[in-house]
Scaffold this motif. Sequence first.
Motif, PDB file in Angstrom:
ATOM      1  N   LEU A 384      47.274  45.975  31.876  1.00  0.00           N
ATOM      2  CA  LEU A 384      47.604  45.757  30.469  1.00  0.00           C
ATOM      3  C   LEU A 384      46.840  46.720  29.568  1.00  0.00           C
ATOM      4  CD1 LEU A 384      47.577  41.848  30.130  1.00  0.00           C
ATOM      5  CD2 LEU A 384      49.570  43.346  30.387  1.00  0.00           C
ATOM      6  N   SER A 385      47.459  47.087  28.469  1.00  0.00           N
ATOM      7  CA  SER A 385      46.748  47.857  27.454  1.00  0.00           C
ATOM      8  C   SER A 385      45.835  46.913  26.681  1.00  0.00           C
ATOM      9  CB  SER A 385      47.743  48.515  26.490  1.00  0.00           C
ATOM     10  OG  SER A 385      48.366  47.530  25.683  1.00  0.00           O
ATOM     11  N   PHE A 386      44.852  47.458  25.981  1.00  0.00           N
ATOM     12  CA  PHE A 386      43.936  46.618  25.217  1.00  0.00           C
ATOM     13  C   PHE A 386      44.695  45.865  24.127  1.00  0.00           C
ATOM     14  CE2 PHE A 386      40.669  46.026  21.840  1.00  0.00           C
ATOM     15  CZ  PHE A 386      39.831  45.180  22.549  1.00  0.00           C
ATOM     16  N   GLN A 387      45.703  46.492  23.538  1.00  0.00           N
ATOM     17  CA  GLN A 387      46.489  45.846  22.493  1.00  0.00           C
ATOM     18  C   GLN A 387      47.267  44.657  23.049  1.00  0.00           C
ATOM     19  OE1 GLN A 387      49.253  48.445  20.503  1.00  0.00           O
ATOM     20  NE2 GLN A 387      49.117  47.320  18.578  1.00  0.00           N
ATOM     21  N   GLN A 388      47.819  44.810  24.238  1.00  0.00           N
ATOM     22  CA  GLN A 388      48.528  43.694  24.865  1.00  0.00           C
ATOM     23  C   GLN A 388      47.572  42.547  25.185  1.00  0.00           C
ATOM     24  OE1 GLN A 388      50.230  45.972  28.093  1.00  0.00           O
ATOM     25  NE2 GLN A 388      52.310  45.768  27.259  1.00  0.00           N
ATOM     26  N   ILE A 389      46.386  42.886  25.644  1.00  0.00           N
ATOM     27  CA  ILE A 389      45.387  41.859  25.962  1.00  0.00           C
ATOM     28  C   ILE A 389      45.032  41.052  24.717  1.00  0.00           C
ATOM     29  CG2 ILE A 389      42.978  41.504  26.653  1.00  0.00           C
ATOM     30  CD1 ILE A 389      43.337  43.905  28.560  1.00  0.00           C
ATOM     31  N   LYS A 390      44.797  41.748  23.602  1.00  0.00           N
ATOM     32  CA  LYS A 390      44.432  41.050  22.369  1.00  0.00           C
ATOM     33  C   LYS A 390      45.586  40.179  21.861  1.00  0.00           C
ATOM     34  CE  LYS A 390      41.037  41.179  20.986  1.00  0.00           C
ATOM     35  NZ  LYS A 390      39.849  40.386  21.447  1.00  0.00           N
ATOM     36  N   GLN A 391      46.820  40.632  22.076  1.00  0.00           N
ATOM     37  CA  GLN A 391      47.954  39.810  21.670  1.00  0.00           C
ATOM     38  C   GLN A 391      47.988  38.495  22.455  1.00  0.00           C
ATOM     39  OE1 GLN A 391      51.269  40.325  19.403  1.00  0.00           O
ATOM     40  NE2 GLN A 391      50.200  38.387  19.633  1.00  0.00           N
ATOM     41  N   VAL A 392      47.808  38.584  23.771  1.00  0.00           N
ATOM     42  CA  VAL A 392      47.808  37.376  24.599  1.00  0.00           C
ATOM     43  C   VAL A 392      46.645  36.469  24.212  1.00  0.00           C
ATOM     44  CG1 VAL A 392      47.625  36.484  26.950  1.00  0.00           C
ATOM     45  CG2 VAL A 392      48.963  38.545  26.507  1.00  0.00           C
ATOM     46  N   VAL A 408      37.708  39.300  25.596  1.00  0.00           N
ATOM     47  CA  VAL A 408      37.037  40.610  25.655  1.00  0.00           C
ATOM     48  C   VAL A 408      36.932  41.205  24.260  1.00  0.00           C
ATOM     49  CG1 VAL A 408      37.763  41.090  28.019  1.00  0.00           C
ATOM     50  CG2 VAL A 408      39.251  41.751  26.119  1.00  0.00           C
ATOM     51  N   GLY A 409      35.921  42.084  24.086  1.00  0.00           N
ATOM     52  CA  GLY A 409      35.686  42.661  22.768  1.00  0.00           C
ATOM     53  C   GLY A 409      36.004  44.134  22.660  1.00  0.00           C
ATOM     54  N   SER A 410      36.179  44.804  23.787  1.00  0.00           N
ATOM     55  CA  SER A 410      36.427  46.241  23.747  1.00  0.00           C
ATOM     56  C   SER A 410      37.155  46.686  25.005  1.00  0.00           C
ATOM     57  CB  SER A 410      35.107  47.001  23.631  1.00  0.00           C
ATOM     58  OG  SER A 410      34.352  46.852  24.827  1.00  0.00           O
ATOM     59  N   PRO A 411      37.808  47.857  24.945  1.00  0.00           N
ATOM     60  CA  PRO A 411      38.457  48.394  26.146  1.00  0.00           C
ATOM     61  C   PRO A 411      37.470  48.633  27.275  1.00  0.00           C
ATOM     62  CG  PRO A 411      39.278  49.507  24.184  1.00  0.00           C
ATOM     63  CD  PRO A 411      38.126  48.667  23.753  1.00  0.00           C
ATOM     64  N   GLU A 412      36.251  49.020  26.932  1.00  0.00           N
ATOM     65  CA  GLU A 412      35.225  49.271  27.960  1.00  0.00           C
ATOM     66  C   GLU A 412      34.875  47.981  28.698  1.00  0.00           C
ATOM     67  OE1 GLU A 412      35.600  52.345  25.199  1.00  0.00           O
ATOM     68  OE2 GLU A 412      34.972  50.263  24.755  1.00  0.00           O
ATOM     69  N   GLU A 413      34.835  46.889  27.969  1.00  0.00           N
ATOM     70  CA  GLU A 413      34.528  45.591  28.578  1.00  0.00           C
ATOM     71  C   GLU A 413      35.630  45.183  29.558  1.00  0.00           C
ATOM     72  OE1 GLU A 413      33.499  41.051  27.055  1.00  0.00           O
ATOM     73  OE2 GLU A 413      33.571  42.708  25.614  1.00  0.00           O
ATOM     74  N   VAL A 414      36.867  45.509  29.219  1.00  0.00           N
ATOM     75  CA  VAL A 414      37.996  45.187  30.092  1.00  0.00           C
ATOM     76  C   VAL A 414      37.883  45.947  31.410  1.00  0.00           C
ATOM     77  CG1 VAL A 414      40.496  45.282  30.368  1.00  0.00           C
ATOM     78  CG2 VAL A 414      39.513  44.716  28.140  1.00  0.00           C
ATOM     79  N   LYS A 415      37.555  47.226  31.324  1.00  0.00           N
ATOM     80  CA  LYS A 415      37.543  48.090  32.510  1.00  0.00           C
ATOM     81  C   LYS A 415      36.314  47.879  33.392  1.00  0.00           C
ATOM     82  CE  LYS A 415      41.315  49.851  30.905  1.00  0.00           C
ATOM     83  NZ  LYS A 415      42.607  49.383  31.443  1.00  0.00           N
ATOM     84  N   ASP A 416      35.299  47.192  32.881  1.00  0.00           N
ATOM     85  CA  ASP A 416      34.086  46.946  33.670  1.00  0.00           C
ATOM     86  C   ASP A 416      34.336  45.782  34.633  1.00  0.00           C
ATOM     87  OD1 ASP A 416      31.582  46.693  34.721  1.00  0.00           O
ATOM     88  OD2 ASP A 416      30.606  46.042  32.858  1.00  0.00           O
ATOM     89  N   LEU A 417      34.852  46.105  35.812  1.00  0.00           N
ATOM     90  CA  LEU A 417      35.243  45.066  36.772  1.00  0.00           C
ATOM     91  C   LEU A 417      34.049  44.362  37.410  1.00  0.00           C
ATOM     92  CD1 LEU A 417      38.268  46.829  38.552  1.00  0.00           C
ATOM     93  CD2 LEU A 417      38.246  45.393  36.496  1.00  0.00           C
ATOM     94  N   SER A 418      32.854  44.887  37.187  1.00  0.00           N
ATOM     95  CA  SER A 418      31.664  44.225  37.736  1.00  0.00           C
ATOM     96  C   SER A 418      31.310  42.982  36.920  1.00  0.00           C
ATOM     97  CB  SER A 418      30.482  45.189  37.742  1.00  0.00           C
ATOM     98  OG  SER A 418      30.130  45.553  36.412  1.00  0.00           O
TER      99      SER A 418
END
Length: 427
Positions: A384-392, A408-418
């Motif tokens: 998902l794109s960050f915009q789609q995530i925020k919509q959901v 989540v608060g930022s795209p970086e937070e989304v991509k940090d799978l750890s």
Amino acid sequence: MKVCRRKALALCLGYALLLLLAALNLLEYKWRREPRRCGEPPAVPRQRPPPPPAGSSAPQGGRRQLVYVFTTWRSGSSFFGELFNQNPEVFFLYEPVWHVWQKLYPGDAVSLQGAARDMLSSLYRCDLSVFQLYSTAGAGKNLTTLGIFGAATNKVICSSPLCPAYRKEVVGMVDDRVCKKCPPQRLSRFQEECHKYRTLVIKGVRVFDLAVLAPLMRDPTLDLKVIHLVRDPRAVASSRIRSRHGLIRESLQVVRSRDPRIHRMPFLETGHKLGGKKDGGGGSDYHALGAMEVICSSMAKTLQTALHPPDWLQGNYMAVRYEDLVMEPIKTLRQVYGFVNLAVSPEMEKFTLNMTSGPGYSSKPFVVSARNATQALSAWRTALSFQQIKQVEEYCQQPMALLGYERVGSPEEVKDLSRTLLRKPRL
């Protein structure tokens, strides 16, 4: 003149006497019939399910345990349903309300809730003739077992005595290509099998409000429990988009039931055009995300009911997170089986563990297969794109908070799978 009057009078008296005699005969017939108890409903002119055949393994003593798996599309419910479909002690039905939605299309999701409940009421009594009522095969054509939605993976339909291909007591997935070659059986034959089982489980995604099931749960003749299977709404949305073309019809029915006074327009990517075919998205993407508004609204309502359960729900409701199932499969299986009074066999434990320890994440959205649990949980974070995530998250903030899904608060937070986005649920 007087003679004519006398004849007319005699004729009238004769007719009156005939009417009186007819009325007396009718009353005598009614009195001779077996009297109906006060408050008992009149007989319904629908075929009643036959008693279990002589010599069968029909349940003797005690009540049949009934279970409804309450969930939504793309929540891992096909895999969860296999935990019951594979159990030798369970009669399992996969999405029977699909027939209602097909027959009554284009009815919206909310308007079809009453029909869905009526069908479930019949099925929980092993009255499978209700399938014929919603058959789309055409007038005069009798529905068979192979015409039931999900028949090609149903363990009862694909196993002896209905089909020689498999044995119900042997745990293991069936091949739908093999099952499609099984001989079609009459619904009455399938109904006989239903009566043999102590546990009847129905999995469905088309009941949107838990309160719809209240009349069934209050019914003293039924022993119905609800298992509410939930999943991170962002993962649900991602999977809906990935399988958008297979769900477009259902998405339209769901979107049409939105309240026009309060619904919000889904965000669209920059340059994204509705109906665009270049990336296979377009309008189907729009409806896939738009349906999440209705799905999360109904989920929030159900969770609030579960937090403050009425008498009919107390002790009869269990919430299961898909994430807990794939991370702790054996523990979750034991909890679920304990709730519905089923014994956990080593074969079922092995099956459950194998299904969550596959080599990867399947690209086929409607096929149940062994999958890698970690990839299954995190796939949405890269899809998902960050915009789609925020919509959901905007649509689903209330159920996410109750179920322990961190925003989540930022795209970086989304991509940090750890970093895990799972917290302890409030239920």
